[in-house]
Design an enzyme around this catalytic site. Structure first.
Site, PDB file in Angstrom:
ATOM      1  N   SER A  22      -4.444   5.699  17.334  1.00 55.41           N
ATOM      2  CA  SER A  22      -3.625   6.037  16.155  1.00 55.41           C
ATOM      3  C   SER A  22      -3.918   7.433  15.592  1.00 55.41           C
ATOM      4  O   SER A  22      -3.327   7.840  14.599  1.00 55.41           O
ATOM      5  CB  SER A  22      -3.848   4.999  15.049  1.00 55.41           C
ATOM      6  OG  SER A  22      -5.232   4.910  14.732  1.00 55.41           O
ATOM      7  N   ASN A 109     -11.438  -2.084   9.029  1.00 57.19           N
ATOM      8  CA  ASN A 109     -10.333  -2.862   8.440  1.00 57.19           C
ATOM      9  C   ASN A 109     -10.149  -2.536   6.956  1.00 57.19           C
ATOM     10  O   ASN A 109      -9.031  -2.364   6.471  1.00 57.19           O
ATOM     11  CB  ASN A 109     -10.589  -4.366   8.594  1.00 57.19           C
ATOM     12  CG  ASN A 109     -10.677  -4.775  10.049  1.00 57.19           C
ATOM     13  OD1 ASN A 109     -10.424  -3.961  10.937  1.00 57.19           O
ATOM     14  ND2 ASN A 109     -11.045  -6.023  10.306  1.00 57.19           N
ATOM     15  N   HIS A 155      36.780  -0.100  -7.879  1.00 58.61           N
ATOM     16  CA  HIS A 155      37.488  -0.381  -6.610  1.00 58.61           C
ATOM     17  C   HIS A 155      38.025   0.915  -5.997  1.00 58.61           C
ATOM     18  O   HIS A 155      39.042   0.903  -5.311  1.00 58.61           O
ATOM     19  CB  HIS A 155      38.634  -1.376  -6.797  1.00 58.61           C
ATOM     20  CG  HIS A 155      38.233  -2.616  -7.536  1.00 58.61           C
ATOM     21  ND1 HIS A 155      37.840  -3.768  -6.898  1.00 58.61           N
ATOM     22  CD2 HIS A 155      38.135  -2.869  -8.870  1.00 58.61           C
ATOM     23  CE1 HIS A 155      37.531  -4.688  -7.805  1.00 58.61           C
ATOM     24  NE2 HIS A 155      37.690  -4.163  -9.014  1.00 58.61           N
ATOM     25  N   SER A 276      32.623  24.587  10.614  1.00 56.56           N
ATOM     26  CA  SER A 276      32.980  23.918  11.861  1.00 56.56           C
ATOM     27  C   SER A 276      33.052  24.958  12.969  1.00 56.56           C
ATOM     28  O   SER A 276      33.470  26.090  12.747  1.00 56.56           O
ATOM     29  CB  SER A 276      34.335  23.224  11.696  1.00 56.56           C
ATOM     30  OG  SER A 276      34.963  23.067  12.956  1.00 56.56           O
ATOM     31  N   TYR A 316      -7.332  -9.226   9.380  1.00 52.12           N
ATOM     32  CA  TYR A 316      -6.794  -8.011   9.999  1.00 52.12           C
ATOM     33  C   TYR A 316      -6.235  -8.291  11.385  1.00 52.12           C
ATOM     34  O   TYR A 316      -6.821  -9.033  12.175  1.00 52.12           O
ATOM     35  CB  TYR A 316      -7.886  -6.928  10.111  1.00 52.12           C
ATOM     36  CG  TYR A 316      -7.361  -5.683  10.800  1.00 52.12           C
ATOM     37  CD1 TYR A 316      -6.641  -4.738  10.086  1.00 52.12           C
ATOM     38  CD2 TYR A 316      -7.520  -5.505  12.174  1.00 52.12           C
ATOM     39  CE1 TYR A 316      -6.099  -3.623  10.712  1.00 52.12           C
ATOM     40  CE2 TYR A 316      -6.990  -4.386  12.809  1.00 52.12           C
ATOM     41  CZ  TYR A 316      -6.275  -3.454  12.065  1.00 52.12           C
ATOM     42  OH  TYR A 316      -5.735  -2.357  12.692  1.00 52.12           O
ATOM     43  N   GLN A 321      -1.459  -1.624  11.964  1.00 47.69           N
ATOM     44  CA  GLN A 321      -1.491  -0.180  12.205  1.00 47.69           C
ATOM     45  C   GLN A 321      -0.090   0.443  12.093  1.00 47.69           C
ATOM     46  O   GLN A 321       0.037   1.642  11.862  1.00 47.69           O
ATOM     47  CB  GLN A 321      -2.092   0.087  13.593  1.00 47.69           C
ATOM     48  CG  GLN A 321      -2.176   1.541  13.974  1.00 47.69           C
ATOM     49  CD  GLN A 321      -3.063   1.745  15.198  1.00 47.69           C
ATOM     50  OE1 GLN A 321      -4.266   1.600  15.117  1.00 47.69           O
ATOM     51  NE2 GLN A 321      -2.461   2.046  16.337  1.00 47.69           N
ATOM     52  N   LYS A 324       1.333   2.797   8.860  1.00 49.26           N
ATOM     53  CA  LYS A 324       1.213   4.218   8.549  1.00 49.26           C
ATOM     54  C   LYS A 324       2.447   5.026   8.931  1.00 49.26           C
ATOM     55  O   LYS A 324       2.959   5.810   8.127  1.00 49.26           O
ATOM     56  CB  LYS A 324      -0.039   4.799   9.201  1.00 49.26           C
ATOM     57  CG  LYS A 324      -1.285   4.455   8.386  1.00 49.26           C
ATOM     58  CD  LYS A 324      -2.565   4.703   9.112  1.00 49.26           C
ATOM     59  CE  LYS A 324      -2.838   3.660  10.168  1.00 49.26           C
ATOM     60  NZ  LYS A 324      -3.015   2.284   9.622  1.00 49.26           N
TER      61      LYS A 324
HETATM   62  N1  ARG Z   1      -6.135   2.266  13.336  1.00 49.11           N
HETATM   63  C1  ARG Z   1      -6.358   1.003  12.695  1.00 49.11           C
HETATM   64  C2  ARG Z   1      -5.208   0.712  11.734  1.00 49.11           C
HETATM   65  O1  ARG Z   1      -4.505   1.598  11.451  1.00 49.11           O
HETATM   66  C3  ARG Z   1      -7.630   1.065  11.920  1.00 49.11           C
HETATM   67  C4  ARG Z   1      -8.312  -0.255  11.759  1.00 49.11           C
HETATM   68  C5  ARG Z   1      -8.846  -0.650  13.045  1.00 49.11           C
HETATM   69  N2  ARG Z   1      -9.547  -1.863  12.956  1.00 49.11           N
HETATM   70  C6  ARG Z   1      -9.847  -2.548  14.052  1.00 49.11           C
HETATM   71  N3  ARG Z   1     -10.493  -3.641  13.912  1.00 49.11           N
HETATM   72  N4  ARG Z   1      -9.450  -2.150  15.223  1.00 49.11           N
HETATM   73  O2  ARG Z   1      -5.005  -0.392  11.312  1.00 49.11           O
END
Ligand code: ARG
Length: 463
Positions: A22, A109, A155, A276, A316, A321, A324
């Protein structure tokens, strides 16, 4: 080398490993991860888990890393699995053994949850400022429009005359709610997850309340199992950004229509329009169309994230992930759409003749019916009579303005000598009596209130 290689006897398969890396996107959390680690090291020190020397070395190392990352974004790169591993590797490279003690009692986590909470806490105010700039542009347009009238629509058919200012303040009202809604997401994120460990809590005597205060959180999460997979604050943020995009999309839709040849109430600035390649006469509203189009993308991020969350068992899971990229993309989408909307709205010009011409005619029918009702006729009957007048006027290609006094009185003996003067667009808006109405005094007061709201919080920074 990963943070977990000790347990395995083969190197990871490249495809499988790359798939779960990531660092490509969570590098955006660099600052937040260092902030969190600095505080965690202090908390370990206070708990007697880290020696003074180790604590000092970690602090110095992390501060250097932060400085290097701030100075040169290219520094934040490498073969690392994620930003947490990257920072830990850099720390160990710098200070050796002591660096390896930082992760005591802590799990990625909770670390990643902390980072994202810190990120949202510092980034949401930027979106709120950008929203306020668009609200301010709407307020400016409202002010410049003065008492100019335009039709309002229901409308998508002409409904009643309103002030152009009322139209702009309507959009400002929706965008103001978005500022509050983002504040709600920020408050949801405002809880310290550290101390949750991987899921069950931490075995070290960490003073979580002190750590929360140190990191500027107003509270500590309630339950470590919940905390390790709670991303409700992400869902709330994605909802807030989606709805803000929906509002921008609706402003865009109105302006696309009202700047078009068929309406022409407003004119797009040449600076915010596009041409255009084939049709030389075209002046296209691409920026508005894209703001409208990108609302789909924001909503997609919200829907996608809810689907990701829905099947997760407690604790978790790596699925989390996905939070993000959803957050970063929604944030970026809203930010660029807001600056485009600001550019378009602040450079928009009003065509008062076209707007007010469209605000006269049969859309005064409700006011004519109100005239009768105010003079004692039951509204249903008034509606019936005015409906019949409209039908005749339409057949003759006329409107209320062309009726003679005799014709008014023939339609109903409730019509007095003042009937012709009463049925004008200006009278129509002046007749409105409530604070939220398009009555010019009410709109003035609303504009003033909007300005006060804009000044409530720190001045909006220049673009
Ligand atoms: N890159 C992971 C995420 O965004 C970070 C946490 C990773 N934890 C794990 N147990 N692999 O969630």
């Amino acid at each position: 080398m990963t943070l977990w290689s000790g347990r395995f006897d083969t190197a990871p398969d490249p495809a499988a490993f790359e798939f779960q890396v990531s660092f490509g996107f969570d590098r955006a959390l660099f600052e937040d991860d260092v902030t969190g680690s600095l505080a965690w090291a202090e908390a370990l020190g206070a708990a007697g888990v880290l020696s003074k020397q180790d604590g000092a070395a970690i602090r110095k190392g992390l501060e250097e890393i932060l400085e290097e990352g701030r100075r040169d974004a290219a520094f934040i790169a490498g073969p690392d699995e994620d930003v947490h591993s990257f920072i830990e590797r850099k720390l160990v490279e710098k200070i050796g053994e002591a660096g390896k003690r930082l992760h005591t009692g802590r799990s990625r986590n909770e670390q990643v949850s902390l980072d994202l909470r810190l990120y949202m806490r510092r980034r949401i105010p930027l979106l709120q400022d950008a929203l306020k700039r668009v609200v301010a542009a709407c307020a400016d347009q409202a002010e410049h429009a003065g008492d100019t009238l335009m039709p309002s629509y229901t409308h998508m058919r002409r409904a009643q005359p309103v002030l152009v200012a009322h139209f702009f303040l309507a959009h400002a009202s929706a965008l103001r709610r978005d500022v509050d809604r983002l504040e709600g997401a920020r408050q949801e994120a405002d809880a310290l997850p550290l101390g949750s460990g991987a899921i069950a809590g931490t075995s070290y005597p960490i003073d979580t309340a002190a750590l929360a205060t140190r990191l500027g959180f107003s509270r500590v999460v309630r339950n470590s199992i919940d905390a390790s997979s709670d991303r409700d604050f992400v869902a709330s943020f994605l909802f807030a950004t989606s709805l803000a995009m929906v509002h921008l999309s609706r402003v865009a839709e109105d302006l696309i229509i009202f700047t078009g040849e068929e309406h022409g109430y407003f004119e797009l600035s040449d600076a915010t329009a596009t041409g255009s390649s084939m049709m030389p006469q075209k002046k296209n509203p691409d920026a508005l169309e894209l703001a409208r189009g990108k609302s789909g993308r924001a909503i997609g991020r919200l829907a996608g994230w809810l689907v990701t969350m829905k099947g997760l068992p407690s604790g978790y899971n790596k699925d989390l992930q996905e939070d993000k990229e959803a957050v970063f993309d929604a944030e970026h989408t809203l930010a660029i759409s807001l600056s485009a909307a600001h550019a378009v709205i602040s450079r928009l010009s009003l065509n008062p003749e076209k707007a007010s011409r469209a605000a006269s005619g049969l859309l005064l029918a409700t006011d004519v019916a109100d005239y009768l009702a105010i003079r004692g006729m039951p509204f249903r009957q008034a509606h019936e009579i005015v409906g019949a007048m409209v039908r005749r006027l339409l057949a003759d290609g006329r409107d209320f303005g062309s009726l003679t006094l005799k014709e008014w009185k023939e339609a109903s003996d409730f019509f007095g000598d003042d009937a012709p003067q009463a049925a004008t667009p200006l009278e129509s808006v002046h007749a409105k009596r409530t604070p939220q109405s398009t009555n010019p005094d009410a709109v003035q007061a609303a504009l003033k209130e909007c300005r006060q709201w804009l000044n409530l919080k720190p001045q909006i920074p220049n673009p």
